[in-house]
Design an enzyme around this catalytic site. Structure first.
Site, PDB file in Angstrom:
ATOM      1  N   GLY A 312      21.059  45.585  26.349  1.00  0.00           N
ATOM      2  CA  GLY A 312      20.403  46.519  25.455  1.00  0.00           C
ATOM      3  C   GLY A 312      20.368  46.060  24.020  1.00  0.00           C
ATOM      4  CB  SER A 313      20.049  48.145  20.963  1.00  0.00           C
ATOM      5  OG  SER A 313      18.987  48.926  21.477  1.00  0.00           O
ATOM      6  CB  VAL A 314      24.457  44.393  21.665  1.00  0.00           C
ATOM      7  CG1 VAL A 314      25.338  45.615  21.553  1.00  0.00           C
ATOM      8  CG2 VAL A 314      24.192  44.055  23.120  1.00  0.00           C
TER       9      VAL A 314
END
Length: 593
Positions: A312-314
């Site tokens: 995801g957004s990491v």
């Protein structure tokens, strides 16, 4: 046959008497001549023997001299202990943490075997053994003991208490065989790092201890070398490891998660100070591998290394850092975030829209999928792939755990425009927490590549430069702002200036598509952000926070508080004192509020 001259030849005796001479003189002269001849013969024999001995000694000393000359002119080599295939080596070096505290050692014990033909009372022996060892069934064991067999293994190792109980049975057909076993004095602590050991070659009076997983397997030959006396020293800190595992287990239970994992890394040396995967196991009684079902359901599965996930957004830190490095954007530049964004027959949306236009700074701290996708679109797929490869995200991790060799990141078969955009916000590329830890260390340590390691290091790594010091400063400022004003507000730990990036990724279905209510939640953190020393990656699998009226599944509500508690517990153990964050931290970024 030698003709000997008579001492008193008759002719000469008669002739001497006729001349009036003494015949005894003739005898004495002949005796002298005989003695002289014998002496000469013996001297020749002795001289011949001495010559032979001299030749033998000359040859021997010549051979020694030639060998010494050959050794003197040859290249020096480390002496090695000869291996004899018929010999069972029972020695195995200890494993210790960075402070020298024992993580694994050998323990003298005994194996239990039987000579059934010497058993006096098979029924009593079977019942007694079943009472001592609950896994033994007396009815199954009885016919095996009541037979004409000459030998029967019963137990590979015993505790001292069990040995005494068997001895108290008083059965002469039950015998003990000395051996070494591997002991992990801290039980489950660092189980996935150590892996475990088992028995290789076995005999009645000895057994070979071999590594079967984790670091025990990678360094098996080194640890079994009879010539090695020093222990194998790891980078982990036992106290930090214990604290991390305790907090992670509590967070997993509190957030109703299926699994959890965390990696705490030195951002400069690459040393892993602590790493955990839950559920775990006790390496003293390592369970058998699962033969069916999902391997990830087994406690042996290492989620920090073997688990490759869409995180995801990491991953948004990487296209933003790359675009800043390329000079395409600055944190103050405005990005079009109107949605949904159409790419062919697919659409990209934000979880919560923050308006039709946002600065790069806000795209990062509010985690805009659309904004990040537009930045990645401008970079291009080929350049994106090259950058992620330089960060080490596309190849198996080099960490010293046997399981890492088969944990290969999953990349799209065709890296087209859509893949470029979805990968920018963490979908379409599956990688591990160890990969992510190394990449984030590069983001915050000034921009040089870091390779995670489990071995104690004496100095910082001198890796290749991936981004500039200035770009690293910009990323640190945005990571800090994510905590102070963005999606990771629960990560604030007073005195330690935590920064990071959240990631909430939908879990892929085995049949295609994604679950709507099952997530992989990740938080990539670093601290202290004004002078980063450590990176912490924390992951919860399928967490649900249920304290409110509705269940909450995003990273900010689930994994971020757990990571904050790990930092709060670990930072003092790492020697970090709470301090007031310096003011110039805000000036590292050119973005405006």
């Amino acid at each position: 046959m030698t003709q000997r001259t008579p001492l008193r030849p008759l002719a000469r005796i008669l002739d001497a008497r006729l001349r009036g001479e003494n015949p005894d003189l003739i005898e004495r002269e002949n005796l002298r001549l005989r003695h002289d001849a014998e002496r000469d013969r013996l001297r020749q024999r002795t001289e011949g023997r001495m010559l032979l001995v001299a030749v033998v000694f000359l040859f021997a000393f010549g051979s020694v001299g030639a060998r010494m000359a050959a050794l003197a002119t040859s290249e020096a080599a480390e002496p090695a202990v000869a291996q004899i295939t018929s010999t069972i080596h029972t020695t195995r070096a200890d494993i210790v943490d960075r402070e020298g505290r024992v993580l694994a050692t050998n323990f003298a014990t005994n194996a239990l075997y039987a000579h059934p033909h010497e058993i006096v009372d098979a029924r009593a022996a079977a019942d007694g053994l079943a009472e001592i060892f609950p896994e033994i069934d007396a009815d199954t064991l009885h016919p095996r003991l009541d037979s004409d067999r000459r030998f029967l293994w019963l137990r590979r190792y015993l505790s001292p208490e069990q040995e005494q109980q068997v001895h108290d049975l008083g059965e002469p057909g039950l015998l003990f065989g000395p051996r070494e076993m591997r002991l992990y004095p801290n039980g489950r602590l660092a189980a996935h790092i150590l892996g475990g050991a088992g028995f290789g070659q076995e005999a009645v009076n000895a057994a070979e201890v071999i590594g079967v997983a984790g670091i025990e397997a990678v360094f098996d030959e080194t640890l079994r070398d009879p010539g090695r006396s020093a222990p194998l020293q790891l980078s982990i800190d036992l106290s930090v490891q214990a604290g991390l595992e305790e907090v992670l287990a509590g967070g997993m239970a509190l957030m109703n998660a299926r699994g959890a994992a965390a990696v705490l890394l030195d951002a400069h040396s690459g040393e892993i100070l602590a790493m955990a995967s839950l559920p775990d196991f006790d390496p003293n009684a390592r369970p058998a591998p699962a033969l069916s079902g999902d391997p990830a359901d087994s406690p042996l599965f290492n989620r920090a290394v073997q688990g490759v996930y869409e995180l995801g957004s990491v991953l948004k830190a990487f296209p933003i850092a790359q675009a800043i490095e390329l000079g395409q954007i600055t944190p103050a530049d405005i990005i079009d975030t109107r949605g949904p964004m159409r790419v062919g027959r697919f659409s990209i949306s934000d979880y919560r829209s923050q308006g039709p236009a946002q600065s790069v700074h806000d795209v990062f701290i509010h985690s805009s999928n659309i904004g990040t996708a537009r930045i990645a679109q401008a970079i291009g797929g080929e350049a994106q792939r090259e950058f992620l490869g330089a960060l080490g995200l596309l190849t198996p991790a080099q960490i010293e755990i046997i399981e890492a060799r088969n944990a290969r990141p999953l990349v799209p078969a065709r890296w087209g425009e859509l893949s470029t955009m979805t990968i920018s916000y963490g979908h379409g590329l599956s990688t591990s927490l160890v990969h992510l830890a190394g990449a984030y260390a590069t983001m915050v340590n000034g921009g040089t590549q870091v390779v995670p390691t489990l071995l104690r290091q004496d100095r910082p790594q001198q890796g290749a430069r991936i981004i500039s010091e200035a770009t690293s400063h910009e990323m640190r400022a945005m990571m800090r702002a994510t905590v102070t004003e963005g999606t990771a507000s629960f990560a604030e730990v007073e005195g330690y200036a935590v920064g990071g990036k959240t990631g909430t990724a939908d879990l892929p279905r085995p049949t295609g598509g994604y679950y709507e209510d099952r997530n992989i939640n990740t938080f990539a953190a670093a601290f202290p952000m004004h002078a980063p020393r450590y990176v912490l990656i924390t992951m919860l699998q399928e967490p649900v926070e249920t304290s409110g009226p509705e269940p909450r599944r995003t990273a900010g509500w689930t994994v971020v508080p757990v990571a904050a508690e790990i930092i709060r517990r670990s930072a003092p153990l790492l020697g970090l004192r709470p301090e007031i964050e310096p003011g110039p931290m805000d000036a590292l970024s050119s973005s405006s509020r």
